[in-house]
Design a protein around this motif. Structure first.
Motif, PDB file in Angstrom:
ATOM      1  N   ASN A 222       0.809  -1.222   0.000  1.00 26.50           N
ATOM      2  CA  ASN A 222       0.000   0.000   0.000  1.00 26.50           C
ATOM      3  C   ASN A 222       0.842   1.273   0.000  1.00 26.50           C
ATOM      4  O   ASN A 222       0.288   2.374   0.032  1.00 26.50           O
ATOM      5  N   ASN A 223       2.174   1.104  -0.022  1.00 27.85           N
ATOM      6  CA  ASN A 223       3.072   2.258   0.012  1.00 27.85           C
ATOM      7  C   ASN A 223       2.711   3.193   1.171  1.00 27.85           C
ATOM      8  O   ASN A 223       2.706   4.414   1.033  1.00 27.85           O
ATOM      9  N   ALA A 224       2.417   2.596   2.309  1.00 27.89           N
ATOM     10  CA  ALA A 224       1.931   3.352   3.468  1.00 27.89           C
ATOM     11  C   ALA A 224       3.023   4.235   4.066  1.00 27.89           C
ATOM     12  O   ALA A 224       4.192   3.828   4.123  1.00 27.89           O
ATOM     13  N   PRO A 225       2.670   5.419   4.552  1.00 27.05           N
ATOM     14  CA  PRO A 225       3.648   6.338   5.144  1.00 27.05           C
ATOM     15  C   PRO A 225       3.978   5.967   6.588  1.00 27.05           C
ATOM     16  O   PRO A 225       3.633   6.679   7.536  1.00 27.05           O
ATOM     17  N   VAL A 226       4.634   4.830   6.769  1.00 27.30           N
ATOM     18  CA  VAL A 226       4.956   4.359   8.109  1.00 27.30           C
ATOM     19  C   VAL A 226       6.433   3.997   8.181  1.00 27.30           C
ATOM     20  O   VAL A 226       6.992   3.380   7.277  1.00 27.30           O
ATOM     21  N   VAL A 227       7.068   4.419   9.276  1.00 23.92           N
ATOM     22  CA  VAL A 227       8.454   4.082   9.552  1.00 23.92           C
ATOM     23  C   VAL A 227       8.461   3.047  10.671  1.00 23.92           C
ATOM     24  O   VAL A 227       7.932   3.293  11.758  1.00 23.92           O
ATOM     25  N   PHE A 228       9.011   1.891  10.387  1.00 22.16           N
ATOM     26  CA  PHE A 228       9.131   0.838  11.394  1.00 22.16           C
ATOM     27  C   PHE A 228      10.456   1.038  12.133  1.00 22.16           C
ATOM     28  O   PHE A 228      11.526   0.967  11.520  1.00 22.16           O
ATOM     29  N   PHE A 229      10.366   1.285  13.427  1.00 22.74           N
ATOM     30  CA  PHE A 229      11.556   1.618  14.210  1.00 22.74           C
ATOM     31  C   PHE A 229      11.838   0.479  15.186  1.00 22.74           C
ATOM     32  O   PHE A 229      11.174   0.337  16.213  1.00 22.74           O
ATOM     33  N   CYS A 230      12.819  -0.337  14.843  1.00 20.33           N
ATOM     34  CA  CYS A 230      13.186  -1.490  15.670  1.00 20.33           C
ATOM     35  C   CYS A 230      14.343  -1.113  16.588  1.00 20.33           C
ATOM     36  O   CYS A 230      15.436  -0.796  16.114  1.00 20.33           O
ATOM     37  N   GLN A 231      14.104  -1.159  17.880  1.00 17.94           N
ATOM     38  CA  GLN A 231      15.187  -0.977  18.839  1.00 17.94           C
ATOM     39  C   GLN A 231      15.813  -2.341  19.106  1.00 17.94           C
ATOM     40  O   GLN A 231      15.299  -3.133  19.893  1.00 17.94           O
ATOM     41  N   ASN A 232      16.881  -2.606  18.413  1.00 22.53           N
ATOM     42  CA  ASN A 232      17.589  -3.872  18.575  1.00 22.53           C
ATOM     43  C   ASN A 232      18.497  -3.760  19.793  1.00 22.53           C
ATOM     44  O   ASN A 232      19.636  -3.317  19.692  1.00 22.53           O
ATOM     45  N   ASN A 233      17.977  -4.186  20.936  1.00 24.40           N
ATOM     46  CA  ASN A 233      18.769  -4.104  22.165  1.00 24.40           C
ATOM     47  C   ASN A 233      19.487  -5.419  22.462  1.00 24.40           C
ATOM     48  O   ASN A 233      19.901  -5.664  23.583  1.00 24.40           O
ATOM     49  N   GLN A 234      19.605  -6.263  21.428  1.00 25.12           N
ATOM     50  CA  GLN A 234      20.411  -7.486  21.430  1.00 25.12           C
ATOM     51  C   GLN A 234      19.768  -8.685  22.124  1.00 25.12           C
ATOM     52  O   GLN A 234      20.195  -9.826  21.914  1.00 25.12           O
ATOM     53  N   TRP A 235      18.743  -8.441  22.945  1.00 24.13           N
ATOM     54  CA  TRP A 235      18.160  -9.542  23.705  1.00 24.13           C
ATOM     55  C   TRP A 235      16.638  -9.480  23.660  1.00 24.13           C
ATOM     56  O   TRP A 235      16.032  -8.527  24.136  1.00 24.13           O
ATOM     57  N   ALA A 236      16.025 -10.516  23.092  1.00 28.55           N
ATOM     58  CA  ALA A 236      14.565 -10.660  23.115  1.00 28.55           C
ATOM     59  C   ALA A 236      14.204 -11.397  24.401  1.00 28.55           C
ATOM     60  O   ALA A 236      14.135 -12.624  24.430  1.00 28.55           O
ATOM     61  N   ILE A 237      14.017 -10.654  25.465  1.00 29.17           N
ATOM     62  CA  ILE A 237      13.893 -11.173  26.824  1.00 29.17           C
ATOM     63  C   ILE A 237      15.176 -11.961  27.151  1.00 29.17           C
ATOM     64  O   ILE A 237      16.133 -11.392  27.630  1.00 29.17           O
ATOM     65  N   SER A 238      15.216 -13.256  26.865  1.00 25.98           N
ATOM     66  CA  SER A 238      16.402 -14.041  27.220  1.00 25.98           C
ATOM     67  C   SER A 238      17.073 -14.696  26.015  1.00 25.98           C
ATOM     68  O   SER A 238      17.986 -15.501  26.179  1.00 25.98           O
TER      69      SER A 238
END
Length: 402
Positions: A222-238
């Motif tokens: 849909n060419n949507a005006p959205v920015v996906f902001f991933c905070q990669n803090n290295q750990w998905a819980i554990s």
């Protein structure tokens, strides 16, 4: 022919031939995350506080003056202090739980300050820094984790959605909202006060969720005006990144048909520049983008977590030397943009804010029990009303000292 086909194709005499090279490629161990973010990392301020240029993004911070940079520093310090106070309050039994952002302040402040008033942000449950930038009172955040409100702020007033606890669900909400403003004609008009974009925050763990990948699909087609902001803090819980992905997270965007970029999430200037560029592009009608803010969670996933069970202290020590506040302070000091008087004043303001947050949290009144049903639907709903009546009867059964 696929790699699997090659690996187990039949020979001329009907016997199966194993291509050892293909098998090795398919079964190779998942590569570890590059500790410094790799050469693709967008950086404008090194961990030592030295300014560096970038051909694509330096222009986006060229108009920032000393006041702006001091403002970034103030934001970082105050947000960290609110976070520390909330953690202490939880340890003392005043909050049910708290999701700390320690170490991720630059990713949130840099991106939050890059937004225009008409932009809309969809957070997870950790975006306390973005909330600060959108004018949300920190006490509203604490009220949510204390269990006395549903968030307490008006999302339409702040253009900042309520916190989302379900991992990744907010990316679909954000994409739908972005498609809505696109259809309302608030994208690509050239009117700086009207054109808007959406930003959706999530963590590296959420990238393994179906909701996030579905949002990528809808946003792309849909060419949507959205920015996906991933905070990669290295750990998905554990779980570390190498249990989730074979490639850097930002590269996943390519498979969905839109660009991705990796930025130093501990560099407030780089995050500001990259987010500003992505939001500008989205507002102008260029569609979605994925930003991977390469950062680190210095503390626990939440106050119910013990990170010493799954990561070594040496790793934490390495990231302490990349602290977002220390590097900006070093830069301000080296270029005579701030002195001891300024830093002391910010520290005093942080102390005052912490005292206000503590006093405000402790004085929050307990809500009337039935009020939990008040703001679920705009109009009365028969199922909710039945649940309200059932709970009222249950609650009344305890009256009289029982």
């Amino acid at each position: 022919m696929s790699d699997i086909d090659v690996a187990s194709s039949a020979g001329a005499e009907g016997t199966e031939h194993i291509d050892e090279a293909a098998v090795a490629a398919l079964t190779a161990p998942v590569p570890e995350t590059i500790g410094d973010g790799g050469p693709e990392l967008v950086q404008l301020l090194t961990p030592e506080g030295e300014r560096v240029d970038h051909p694509d993004y330096s222009a986006y911070v060229a108009d920032l003056d000393a006041d702006d940079l001091r403002g970034f520093y103030r934001d970082l310090v105050l947000v960290r202090r609110v976070d520390a106070e909330a953690t202490a309050l939880q340890r003392q039994g005043e909050l049910g739980i708290w999701a700390s952002l320690l170490g991720q302040e630059a990713a949130q402040v840099g991106s939050g300050r890059a937004l225009r008033p008409q932009d809309y942000a969809f957070p997870t449950y950790r975006e306390h820094g973005v909330a600060w930038c959108r004018g949300v009172n920190p006490l509203n955040l604490l009220g949510l984790f204390r269990g006395v409100n549903h968030g307490g702020w008006d999302p339409d007033e702040k253009n900042f959605h309520l916190y989302t606890i379900v991992i990744g669900a907010q990316t679909l909400h954000a994409t739908g909202y972005a498609m809505g403003i696109q259809r309302d004609g608030a994208v690509g008009t050239g009117d700086a006060d009207r054109d808007a974009a959406v930003v959706a925050y999530f963590g590296d763990g959420a990238t393994s969720q179906g909701d996030v990948n579905e949002a990528f699909v809808y946003a792309a087609v849909n060419n949507a005006p959205v920015v996906f902001f991933c905070q990669n803090n290295q750990w998905a819980i554990s779980e570390p990144n190498d249990r989730q992905t074979r490639i850097p997270l930002y590269q996943r965007a390519r498979g969905f048909g839109f660009p991705g970029v990796r930025v130093d999430g501990n560099d407030v200037l780089a995050v500001y520049a990259v987010t500003k560029a992505a939001m500008d592009a989205a507002r102008s009608g260029q569609g979605p983008m994925l930003i991977e803010a390469f950062t680190y969670r210095m503390g626990a996933h939440t106050t119910s977590d013990d990170p010493t069970k799954y990561r070594v202290s040496a790793e934490v020590e390495v990231w302490k030397h990349r602290d977002p506040i220390a590097r900006l302070k070093a830069y301000l000091t080296a270029h005579a943009m701030a002195d001891t008087e300024f830093f002391d004043a910010v520290d005093r303001e942080a102390d005052e804010l912490a005292a206000t947050v503590r006093e405000g949290c402790l004085s929050m009144p307990d809500p009337e029990p039935l009020s939990m049903f008040d703001h679920i639907y705009v109009e009365k709903h028969p199922v909710v009303e039945a649940e309200r009546a059932e709970f009222a009867a249950y609650h009344a059964s305890f009256e009289g000292g029982h």
